[in-house]
Motif scaffolding. Sequence first.
Motif, short mmCIF file in Angstrom:
data_model
loop_
_atom_site.label_atom_id
_atom_site.label_comp_id
_atom_site.label_asym_id
_atom_site.label_seq_id
_atom_site.Cartn_x
_atom_site.Cartn_y
_atom_site.Cartn_z
N VAL A 122 -25.39 -48.95 -35.02
CA VAL A 122 -24.25 -49.22 -35.88
C VAL A 122 -23.18 -49.92 -35.05
O VAL A 122 -22.87 -49.49 -33.94
N LEU A 123 -22.63 -51.01 -35.59
CA LEU A 123 -21.53 -51.71 -34.95
C LEU A 123 -20.27 -51.51 -35.78
O LEU A 123 -20.23 -51.90 -36.96
N ASP A 124 -19.26 -50.87 -35.19
CA ASP A 124 -17.97 -50.69 -35.85
C ASP A 124 -17.11 -51.90 -35.53
O ASP A 124 -16.57 -52.01 -34.42
N CYS A 125 -16.96 -52.78 -36.50
CA CYS A 125 -16.16 -53.99 -36.34
C CYS A 125 -14.97 -53.96 -37.29
O CYS A 125 -14.52 -54.99 -37.79
N THR A 126 -14.46 -52.75 -37.54
CA THR A 126 -13.35 -52.56 -38.46
C THR A 126 -12.03 -52.50 -37.70
O THR A 126 -12.00 -52.55 -36.47
N ASP A 127 -10.93 -52.36 -38.45
CA ASP A 127 -9.62 -52.35 -37.80
C ASP A 127 -8.71 -51.26 -38.33
O ASP A 127 -7.50 -51.35 -38.21
N ARG A 128 -9.30 -50.21 -38.93
CA ARG A 128 -8.50 -49.09 -39.43
C ARG A 128 -8.97 -47.80 -38.78
O ARG A 128 -10.17 -47.49 -38.75
N PHE A 129 -8.01 -47.01 -38.30
CA PHE A 129 -8.31 -45.79 -37.55
C PHE A 129 -9.12 -44.81 -38.38
O PHE A 129 -10.11 -44.24 -37.90
N ALA A 130 -8.74 -44.60 -39.64
CA ALA A 130 -9.43 -43.62 -40.47
C ALA A 130 -10.88 -44.04 -40.71
O ALA A 130 -11.79 -43.19 -40.71
N VAL A 131 -11.12 -45.33 -40.90
CA VAL A 131 -12.48 -45.81 -41.11
C VAL A 131 -13.30 -45.65 -39.83
O VAL A 131 -14.48 -45.26 -39.87
N ARG A 132 -12.69 -45.90 -38.70
CA ARG A 132 -13.39 -45.72 -37.42
C ARG A 132 -13.83 -44.27 -37.25
O ARG A 132 -14.94 -43.99 -36.78
N GLN A 133 -12.94 -43.35 -37.61
CA GLN A 133 -13.28 -41.94 -37.49
C GLN A 133 -14.44 -41.57 -38.41
O GLN A 133 -15.34 -40.81 -38.03
N LEU A 134 -14.44 -42.12 -39.61
CA LEU A 134 -15.51 -41.84 -40.56
C LEU A 134 -16.84 -42.41 -40.06
O LEU A 134 -17.88 -41.74 -40.11
N ILE A 135 -16.82 -43.63 -39.57
CA ILE A 135 -18.04 -44.24 -39.03
C ILE A 135 -18.57 -43.41 -37.87
O ILE A 135 -19.78 -43.15 -37.76
N GLU A 183 -0.61 -47.92 -36.73
CA GLU A 183 -1.56 -48.97 -37.07
C GLU A 183 -1.11 -50.31 -36.46
O GLU A 183 0.03 -50.73 -36.64
N THR A 184 -2.02 -50.92 -35.71
CA THR A 184 -1.71 -52.18 -35.02
C THR A 184 -2.75 -53.21 -35.40
O THR A 184 -3.60 -53.59 -34.60
N ARG A 185 -2.71 -53.65 -36.65
CA ARG A 185 -3.69 -54.61 -37.14
C ARG A 185 -3.23 -56.02 -36.81
O ARG A 185 -2.05 -56.34 -36.80
N CYS A 186 -4.22 -56.88 -36.57
CA CYS A 186 -3.89 -58.24 -36.15
C CYS A 186 -3.18 -59.02 -37.25
O CYS A 186 -2.47 -59.99 -36.97
N ALA A 187 -3.34 -58.60 -38.52
CA ALA A 187 -2.64 -59.29 -39.61
C ALA A 187 -1.13 -59.16 -39.47
O ALA A 187 -0.38 -59.98 -39.98
N MET A 188 -0.69 -58.11 -38.77
CA MET A 188 0.74 -57.90 -38.59
C MET A 188 1.22 -58.32 -37.21
O MET A 188 2.35 -58.76 -37.06
N LEU A 189 0.36 -58.18 -36.20
CA LEU A 189 0.80 -58.38 -34.83
C LEU A 189 0.18 -59.60 -34.16
O LEU A 189 0.61 -60.00 -33.10
N GLY A 190 -0.85 -60.18 -34.78
CA GLY A 190 -1.52 -61.32 -34.18
C GLY A 190 -2.59 -60.90 -33.20
O GLY A 190 -2.64 -59.76 -32.73
N VAL A 191 -3.48 -61.82 -32.87
CA VAL A 191 -4.53 -61.56 -31.89
C VAL A 191 -4.94 -62.90 -31.28
O VAL A 191 -5.03 -63.92 -31.97
#
Length: 262
Positions: A122-135, A183-191
Amino acid sequence: MDDDQRLRYSRHLLLNEWSEEAQDRLLQSHALVIGAGGLGAPALMYLASAGVGRITVVDPDVVDVTNLQRQIIHTTPRVGQTKVSSAAEAIAQLNPEVRVQTLACAADEALLNEWVPQADVVLDCTDRFAVRQLINRMARQHARPLVSASAVRFDGQISVFDPRQPEGPCYACLFPPDSPPEETRCAMLGVFAPVVGMMGVMQAGEAIKLLASLEDEGAAAAHASLSGRLLLLDGRTWHWTELRARRNPDCPVCGEITTPGA
């Protein structure tokens, strides 16, 4: 493997640690990739080019023009298309032998309970903490190795959480579920695009080594996975930091589990 496949994968087959048996294992393997964005885009391309026989890709989003700065599996003509269908189109052009299953929906518990047991990695390529925990919880429950990475601004990190390693930590050991970061998503902070690309490529590399079982080729010491290690990248200086990651006996996910399935 037929002659066309031997030619396609010849640069891997030339490696001392790579055999036709290793390539056959890849061809018979199944990778579940959750997220077809900045991490998933390069990861998917390298999984497909290496010959992973079956890929299931999960993502609820559509391609937006702002994605194209880093999500290299998508193209300008496919803006507005679902990311999973865009990814499947790119994979078909790259390696038409790969069987791609697309799920244009969010990764919830029901979906993961269905698909994680079917996958070899399984590859976790998500960007949300709660989803990472579930995966992580689902990967641990179904005893599937998890390759996890993240990137924001100029910083990246990657590790492998392998429940087949009795002493190996899980994601929750390092990042407790009850202590979510801001939450530090790239949509808000850039990458910085090359950083997220590097993390995705490394995810593919870790997954490919696991799926090909390079340890069965007598190369275990030279090809140790990132299980038990967390790599941190500072893209400003290209400085890498390696941290040892230990299992937390009080972890709410794996603290009481000594072996997968116990």
